[in-house]
Design a protein around this motif. Structure first.
Motif, mmCIF file in Angstrom:
data_model
loop_
_atom_site.group_PDB
_atom_site.id
_atom_site.type_symbol
_atom_site.label_atom_id
_atom_site.label_comp_id
_atom_site.label_asym_id
_atom_site.label_seq_id
_atom_site.Cartn_x
_atom_site.Cartn_y
_atom_site.Cartn_z
ATOM 1 N N LEU A 60 1.336 62.449 18.317
ATOM 2 C CA LEU A 60 2.161 63.635 17.831
ATOM 3 C C LEU A 60 3.701 63.200 18.181
ATOM 4 C CD1 LEU A 60 0.246 66.625 19.366
ATOM 5 C CD2 LEU A 60 -0.214 65.420 17.080
ATOM 6 N N GLN A 64 5.627 68.258 16.625
ATOM 7 C CA GLN A 64 4.296 68.513 16.603
ATOM 8 C C GLN A 64 3.899 68.978 18.017
ATOM 9 O OE1 GLN A 64 2.889 64.930 15.156
ATOM 10 N NE2 GLN A 64 2.460 65.633 13.018
ATOM 11 N N ILE A 136 -0.034 68.572 11.220
ATOM 12 C CA ILE A 136 -0.321 67.244 11.611
ATOM 13 C C ILE A 136 -0.891 66.467 10.289
ATOM 14 C CG2 ILE A 136 -0.383 67.644 14.103
ATOM 15 C CD1 ILE A 136 -3.685 67.442 13.782
#
Length: 153
Positions: A60, A64, A136
């Protein structure tokens, strides 16, 4: 000698076990709050905790990670508060049916309330999944799902 020992062991076990007539609900294992969900975690895993704990494995980025932190601050409260209310309501309904002899007609409005609480909790959980999915990549989400399922087992 072996038969006597076995008999004593069985008698001890029977005396140690609670009587069904004395404590009907205590014999069953207490459900966890998540067991009151409309869709159980085995089918719709709680991916947020996994996303938070496995951010490195998922790759990530900072944006995120920030989204996951924001969701961690709000989403569990939205879901769990409703599930806790559902748990209490379900237990009260069951008690009234079993011990107060209430009928379906007597508890109809509370059943509707129970369904609504479970639905709202599930909608909040799905909204969280959708927000994560939007933030994502598909590859990250597939990996997240595998990790969440492994965490649940």
């Amino acid at each position: 000698m072996k038969t006597r020992f076995t008999t004593l062991l069985v008698l001890f076990a029977l005396n140690a076990a609670p009587s069904l007539a004395e404590a009907p609900h205590e014999v069953h294992m207490k459900a966890e709050t998540v067991d009151y969900a409309l869709i159980l975690p085995a089918n719709l895993p709680h991916i947020l905790r996994t996303a938070n704990g496995q951010a490195g494995k998922l790759g990530l980025n900072e944006a995120q990670k920030q989204l996951v932190r924001e969701l961690m601050a709000e989403a569990p409260l939205q879901v769990m508060s409703r599930l806790q209310k559902a748990e209490k309501l379900e237990q009260a309904i069951a008690s009234d049916v079993l011990y107060q002899r209430q009928s379906v007609t007597d508890i109809k409005s509370r059943l509707d309330e129970l369904v609504q609480l479970k639905r709202e909790a599930t909608e909040a959980q799905i909204a969280t999944v959708n927000r994560i999915q939007a933030a994502i990549s598909e590859t990250q989400f597939r990996k997240l799902l595998k990790l969440a399922i492994a965490d649940a087992q």
